[in-house]
Design a protein around this motif. Structure first.
Motif, PDB file in Angstrom:
ATOM      1  N   HIS A 103      43.014  29.118 -33.373  1.00  0.00           N
ATOM      2  CA  HIS A 103      42.935  27.645 -33.431  1.00  0.00           C
ATOM      3  C   HIS A 103      41.563  27.168 -34.044  1.00  0.00           C
ATOM      4  O   HIS A 103      41.106  26.226 -33.725  1.00  0.00           O
ATOM      5  CB  HIS A 103      42.954  27.037 -32.078  1.00  0.00           C
ATOM      6  CG  HIS A 103      44.332  27.377 -31.434  1.00  0.00           C
ATOM      7  ND1 HIS A 103      44.810  28.598 -30.814  1.00  0.00           N
ATOM      8  CD2 HIS A 103      45.573  26.639 -31.385  1.00  0.00           C
ATOM      9  CE1 HIS A 103      46.084  28.517 -30.565  1.00  0.00           C
ATOM     10  NE2 HIS A 103      46.535  27.255 -30.805  1.00  0.00           N
ATOM     11  N   ALA A 104      40.812  27.973 -34.935  1.00  0.00           N
ATOM     12  CA  ALA A 104      39.845  27.473 -35.626  1.00  0.00           C
ATOM     13  C   ALA A 104      40.165  26.842 -36.870  1.00  0.00           C
ATOM     14  O   ALA A 104      40.248  27.676 -38.073  1.00  0.00           O
ATOM     15  CB  ALA A 104      38.810  28.570 -35.794  1.00  0.00           C
ATOM     16  N   ARG A 115      45.803  23.751 -28.121  1.00  0.00           N
ATOM     17  CA  ARG A 115      46.009  25.081 -28.064  1.00  0.00           C
ATOM     18  C   ARG A 115      47.388  25.571 -27.425  1.00  0.00           C
ATOM     19  O   ARG A 115      47.303  26.096 -26.490  1.00  0.00           O
ATOM     20  CB  ARG A 115      44.739  25.930 -27.196  1.00  0.00           C
ATOM     21  CG  ARG A 115      43.546  25.693 -28.240  1.00  0.00           C
ATOM     22  CD  ARG A 115      42.301  26.320 -27.614  1.00  0.00           C
ATOM     23  NE  ARG A 115      42.695  27.831 -27.911  1.00  0.00           N
ATOM     24  CZ  ARG A 115      42.232  28.592 -26.935  1.00  0.00           C
ATOM     25  NH1 ARG A 115      41.397  28.337 -26.232  1.00  0.00           N
ATOM     26  NH2 ARG A 115      42.426  30.024 -27.385  1.00  0.00           N
ATOM     27  N   ARG A 117      40.958  17.195 -33.148  1.00  0.00           N
ATOM     28  CA  ARG A 117      41.190  18.394 -32.158  1.00  0.00           C
ATOM     29  C   ARG A 117      42.511  19.135 -32.207  1.00  0.00           C
ATOM     30  O   ARG A 117      43.489  18.490 -32.467  1.00  0.00           O
ATOM     31  CB  ARG A 117      40.896  17.921 -30.535  1.00  0.00           C
ATOM     32  CG  ARG A 117      39.467  17.359 -30.513  1.00  0.00           C
ATOM     33  CD  ARG A 117      39.171  16.939 -29.218  1.00  0.00           C
ATOM     34  NE  ARG A 117      37.933  16.091 -29.192  1.00  0.00           N
ATOM     35  CZ  ARG A 117      37.161  16.163 -28.227  1.00  0.00           C
ATOM     36  NH1 ARG A 117      37.177  16.979 -27.078  1.00  0.00           N
ATOM     37  NH2 ARG A 117      35.989  15.256 -28.281  1.00  0.00           N
ATOM     38  N   ARG A 148      40.594  22.249 -28.894  1.00  0.00           N
ATOM     39  CA  ARG A 148      39.643  22.924 -29.548  1.00  0.00           C
ATOM     40  C   ARG A 148      39.318  21.914 -30.776  1.00  0.00           C
ATOM     41  O   ARG A 148      39.699  21.399 -31.444  1.00  0.00           O
ATOM     42  CB  ARG A 148      39.885  24.263 -30.086  1.00  0.00           C
ATOM     43  CG  ARG A 148      38.707  24.662 -30.926  1.00  0.00           C
ATOM     44  CD  ARG A 148      38.850  26.393 -31.405  1.00  0.00           C
ATOM     45  NE  ARG A 148      37.652  26.827 -32.186  1.00  0.00           N
ATOM     46  CZ  ARG A 148      37.458  27.857 -32.333  1.00  0.00           C
ATOM     47  NH1 ARG A 148      38.265  28.835 -31.745  1.00  0.00           N
ATOM     48  NH2 ARG A 148      36.292  28.306 -32.851  1.00  0.00           N
ATOM     49  N   CYS A 149      37.760  21.760 -30.706  1.00  0.00           N
ATOM     50  CA  CYS A 149      37.451  20.680 -31.920  1.00  0.00           C
ATOM     51  C   CYS A 149      37.672  21.551 -33.171  1.00  0.00           C
ATOM     52  O   CYS A 149      37.504  22.578 -33.394  1.00  0.00           O
ATOM     53  CB  CYS A 149      35.900  20.384 -31.701  1.00  0.00           C
ATOM     54  SG  CYS A 149      35.596  19.339 -30.226  1.00  0.00           S
ATOM     55  N   CYS A 150      37.842  20.567 -34.278  1.00  0.00           N
ATOM     56  CA  CYS A 150      38.073  20.851 -35.571  1.00  0.00           C
ATOM     57  C   CYS A 150      36.997  20.797 -36.320  1.00  0.00           C
ATOM     58  O   CYS A 150      36.441  19.609 -36.271  1.00  0.00           O
ATOM     59  CB  CYS A 150      39.442  20.568 -36.300  1.00  0.00           C
ATOM     60  SG  CYS A 150      40.895  20.828 -35.561  1.00  0.00           S
TER      61      CYS A 150
END
Length: 188
Positions: A140-141, A6, A3, A184-186
């Protein structure tokens, strides 16, 4: 799965009581902010040169948050969780925010984020101006290469043009029980 924290999405509002001005005059502000934001470890900084008191401009104060200058601040509970996953790896020092908290400099680094599959903004190199190619994430993707993950559970990923703070799933699950920076999950 990994993750991404952010950090820049919503810094927690604080008043540093003049620390930034004093640090600029004393000549150590640049090294401190570089360490806060993952560009260095701040090895030359003494605890006395780092922020010791912050006045929150909003309540309640979260367990893990970032200030506008990039300083990460952890409650005692967040410090214990991070230390349980990465014992002795990161730097903590006392910071009073009306309750005992700790400043945090993340000392682990890696390069697991891949451009391919990540949502990136790419500025091409401008050799005539001496500017290198610049790659940053959008929203943050990120996609990470599992083969390039470091041994740490919390690290600054320096694969792109600026560092991003990543966290392993096991640490992310422990932090989710606290009031922490959104994650946020990667993609893997």
């Amino acid at each position: 799965m990994t993750r991404i924290l952010r950090i820049g999405a919503a810094p927690f509002p604080t008043d540093d009581g003049g620390w930034a001005s004093r640090a600029l005059r004393a000549g150590h502000a640049v090294e401190a902010v570089r360490a806060f934001m993952g560009y260095g470890e701040g090895a030359g900084l003494r605890d006395a040169q780092l922020p010791r008191r912050l006045r929150p401009l909003r309540h309640p104060v979260p367990d893990l948050f970032a200030t506008r200058a990039g300083l990460l601040v952890a409650s005692e509970a967040a410090r214990e969780v991070i230390e349980a996953h990465d014992p002795g790896l990161h730097r903590f020092w006392p910071v009073d925010v009306g309750a005992p908290h700790h400043g945090l400099i993340v000392r682990a680094t890696g390069a697991a984020i891949t451009e391919r599959g990540s949502l990136c903004h790419v500025e091409p190199a401008l050799p005539r101006l001496g500017l290198p190619r610049h790659v940053t994430l959008l929203a943050h993707a990120a996609r990470v290469d599992a083969a390039r993950l470091p041994a740490a559970n919390l690290w600054w990923d320096r694969a792109l043009s600026r560092p991003y703070l990543l966290v392993s799933d096991c640490l992310a699950f422990a932090l989710e029980a606290l009031d922490a920076i959104p994650m946020r999950c990667c993609d893997a």
